[in-house]
Each structure stands twice: as C-alpha cells, then as structure tokens.
Design a protein around this motif. Structure first.
Motif, mmCIF file in Angstrom:
data_model
loop_
_atom_site.group_PDB
_atom_site.id
_atom_site.type_symbol
_atom_site.label_atom_id
_atom_site.label_comp_id
_atom_site.label_asym_id
_atom_site.label_seq_id
_atom_site.Cartn_x
_atom_site.Cartn_y
_atom_site.Cartn_z
ATOM 1 N N TRP A 17 54.302 -50.799 -4.036
ATOM 2 C CA TRP A 17 54.279 -50.508 -5.469
ATOM 3 C C TRP A 17 53.831 -49.071 -5.731
ATOM 4 N N ARG A 19 54.315 -46.459 -3.831
ATOM 5 C CA ARG A 19 55.470 -45.584 -3.560
ATOM 6 C C ARG A 19 56.499 -45.693 -4.667
ATOM 7 N N MET A 20 56.696 -46.942 -5.081
ATOM 8 C CA MET A 20 57.706 -47.185 -6.118
ATOM 9 C C MET A 20 57.320 -46.461 -7.406
ATOM 10 N N ARG A 23 58.006 -42.935 -7.495
ATOM 11 C CA ARG A 23 59.427 -42.570 -7.593
ATOM 12 C C ARG A 23 59.973 -42.749 -9.002
ATOM 13 N N LEU A 24 59.218 -43.385 -9.864
ATOM 14 C CA LEU A 24 59.761 -43.670 -11.194
ATOM 15 C C LEU A 24 59.823 -42.429 -12.078
ATOM 16 N N ARG A 25 58.834 -41.554 -11.966
ATOM 17 C CA ARG A 25 58.777 -40.439 -12.912
ATOM 18 C C ARG A 25 59.346 -39.131 -12.392
ATOM 19 N N TYR B 14 58.619 -56.047 -9.772
ATOM 20 C CA TYR B 14 58.523 -55.512 -8.412
ATOM 21 C C TYR B 14 57.570 -56.349 -7.561
ATOM 22 N N LEU B 15 56.426 -56.628 -8.108
ATOM 23 C CA LEU B 15 55.428 -57.377 -7.335
ATOM 24 C C LEU B 15 55.932 -58.781 -7.010
ATOM 25 N N GLU B 18 59.453 -57.965 -4.526
ATOM 26 C CA GLU B 18 59.498 -57.022 -3.407
ATOM 27 C C GLU B 18 59.685 -57.733 -2.074
ATOM 28 N N GLN B 40 63.431 -50.278 -2.311
ATOM 29 C CA GLN B 40 62.964 -49.422 -3.400
ATOM 30 C C GLN B 40 64.137 -48.798 -4.158
ATOM 31 N N LEU B 44 64.857 -49.080 -8.052
ATOM 32 C CA LEU B 44 65.046 -47.854 -8.830
ATOM 33 C C LEU B 44 66.313 -47.946 -9.675
ATOM 34 N N TRP B 47 65.506 -50.024 -12.561
ATOM 35 C CA TRP B 47 64.662 -49.268 -13.498
ATOM 36 C C TRP B 47 65.512 -48.304 -14.327
#
Lengths: 116, 171
Positions: A17, A19-20, A23-25, B14-15, B18, B40, B44, B47
């Motif tokens: 999480w 790392r994730m 990567r979001l912003r 995600y949690l 995953e 990931q 992404l 997202w």
C-alpha cells in the motif's frame, strides 16, 4: 494432492500500500514537469535559432551566387565579380533600405605563402 | 466522491484485493516481484479510471485489468526470450538443493507446469475461481463470458490438472 496444495495462497511482498500510495500522485506532477521541460527546451531552441545569425558559407555563396537570399538580401548582379584573379569575389547586394547597398566579399582561396 | 473519499475507497479496495490479485497474477508470471508490479499497475489503472468505475462493485474490473496486464507481460517475456539466452540461464541455476527443498521444488515445478499447460481460457477461469474469492457471477463479469461457461471451464481445467498431477482431494 489437495486442491489447496495446488493453489496455495501466497503473501505479497510487504509495503504494497505504501508503494501504491506513492504512485498515485507523482504521475500528473511528472507529466507537468515533462511538459514544462519540453516547452522550455523548445522555447530555448527557438530563441537560439532566431538570435543566431544564419551561417552562410560565403566562399560557396560567392562561387555560386545564389545564396544571398539566405542573408535576406537580393543580389544586384546575377554573378559575383571575381577580383584579383580567383582569390576573392565581391557581390553587390540590395538591402531593404534603398539608400544602403551592401557588398559581400568572399575569399575564395587562401593565397600561398609566396603570394602574400 | 471527494478526493479524500476517493482515496479512502481506493485504499480499502487495495487492502482487500491486493493479496488475491497478487496470487492470480503470480500464476501467470511465477515471479513475485513482477507479480507485485503488475498488481500495482492494475490498481493504478482502476485509480485512473475511478470516475467511470462502479464503486460498489469494482472487483471484476480489477481482476480483468490484472489478467490483461499479466498476459501482456507474459507475451513480452516470451518474445524477449526468443532473442536472449534467459531460459538457459534459468535452467543453469537450480539454487540450493537439500532433499526436502528438492522434493518441494519438484512438486512446485510440476504444479506450475500443469497450470501453465492449460489453455489460457481454462487457466483464467480456474485461477480466478480458486484464488480471487469472487463468485461465478463476478468471474463471468471479469472474463466477459456467460456464468455457465465459468462452471464448465472450471471443471475442464480441474480435470486436466488431475490428469497431470493425479487425483485431487477436495477439502
């Protein structure tokens, strides 16, 4: 063999999480930086091209007599006049100001030591 | 949703997913680092498309994205191996081989070979059914196939695995 031995559930690497989330912003920021850098590079290149005088090989220009347009000038005569044998050439060029006439002088060959 | 609510929704998603997504992708790539990366990337994608995602029911989309990415990665890897000596290096490095580890490795390799030998459409169904935690309905939505096809393909896949590995006990 048991079904669960065939498909054992594995733990993913830790910190997923974190790392994730990282990567979001950055993505949009990175693209903004990329766009800004590209824009700056393009502007710099354009400025350099506009500021730098055009590079004209006068020797070739004088020999061929067709590149005066590269200087933004119109040759008066069709051909440059060769002076002092074939050592140099002069060409009359009209400028945008009618009261100003320019002459372009080009050395065609470097004279040998004995000729100087 | 506000940006904060979006992020909270995504974090919970995600949690929750995953581990199952990682496990599914791992059965494509058999490499934990790559499986983590692809997992990931799949999240992404979700997202980035959050405005168009059914926030109440995103699971099929997450798994579909993950399977597509894993398949692409696998194809790229196979293409790469056509031009390199990577497979030879893989075989040349068996790692530590105490008897138990060797036995486990043999069994793991046999399972991997049996799963990899499945046609991709059977493999997708059986791996999703066994590891995603989704219902047949959701698996059918993820793979865009009828629910009945999910059941039949799962049976075919398990039968093929049983032929390769011997009879399986159902827990």
């Amino acid at each position: 063999m048991k079904r669960e031995e065939l498909f054992p559930v594995l733990e993913p690497p830790a910190g997923g999480w974190g790392r994730m989330k990282a990567r979001l912003r950055p993505a949009p920021r990175r693209s903004l930086w990329l766009a800004a850098a590209s824009g700056a590079a393009a502007a710099g290149l354009a400025a350099a091209l506009l500021a730098a005088p055009p590079v004209v090989d006068l020797t070739v220009a004088a020999r061929v007599g067709v590149t005066a347009g590269l200087l933004g000038l119109e040759p008066e005569g069709a051909e440059p006049v060769i002076i002092r044998g074939e050592g140099a050439a002069v060409q009359r060029l009209n400028s945008s100001n009618p009261s100003v006439v320019l002459y372009r002088l080009a050395v065609l060959e470097v004279p040998a030591e004995g000729e100087r | 949703m506000t940006a904060r609510a979006d992020e909270r929704w995504f974090e919970l998603l995600y949690l929750r997913l995953e581990k199952p997504v990682f496990n599914v992708v791992y059965r494509w790539l058999w490499n934990a680092d790559e499986a983590r990366d692809v997992t990931q990337e799949a999240f992404l994608k979700v997202w980035n498309a959050r405005g168009r995602v059914d926030a109440e029911h995103p699971d099929p989309l997450v798994f579909r994205a993950a399977l597509n990415l894993a398949s692409n990665r696998l194809r790229a890897r196979k293409l790469w191996r056509l031009f390199t000596l990577e497979p030879l290096r893989d075989r040349a490095d068996p790692g530590p081989t105490p008897e138990a580890a060797l036995e486990a490795a043999k069994s793991g390799a046999a399972v991997r070979a049996a799963i990899d030998a499945l046609p991709e459409k059977l493999k997708a169904v059986v791996v999703l059914c066994e590891l995603s935690g989704m219902s047949y309905q959701d698996v059918s939505a993820a793979l865009r196939i009828p629910v009945g096809t999910v059941g039949s393909r799962r049976s075919q896949a398990l039968a093929a695995l049983e032929r390769s590995l011997g009879a399986m006990e159902v827990a």
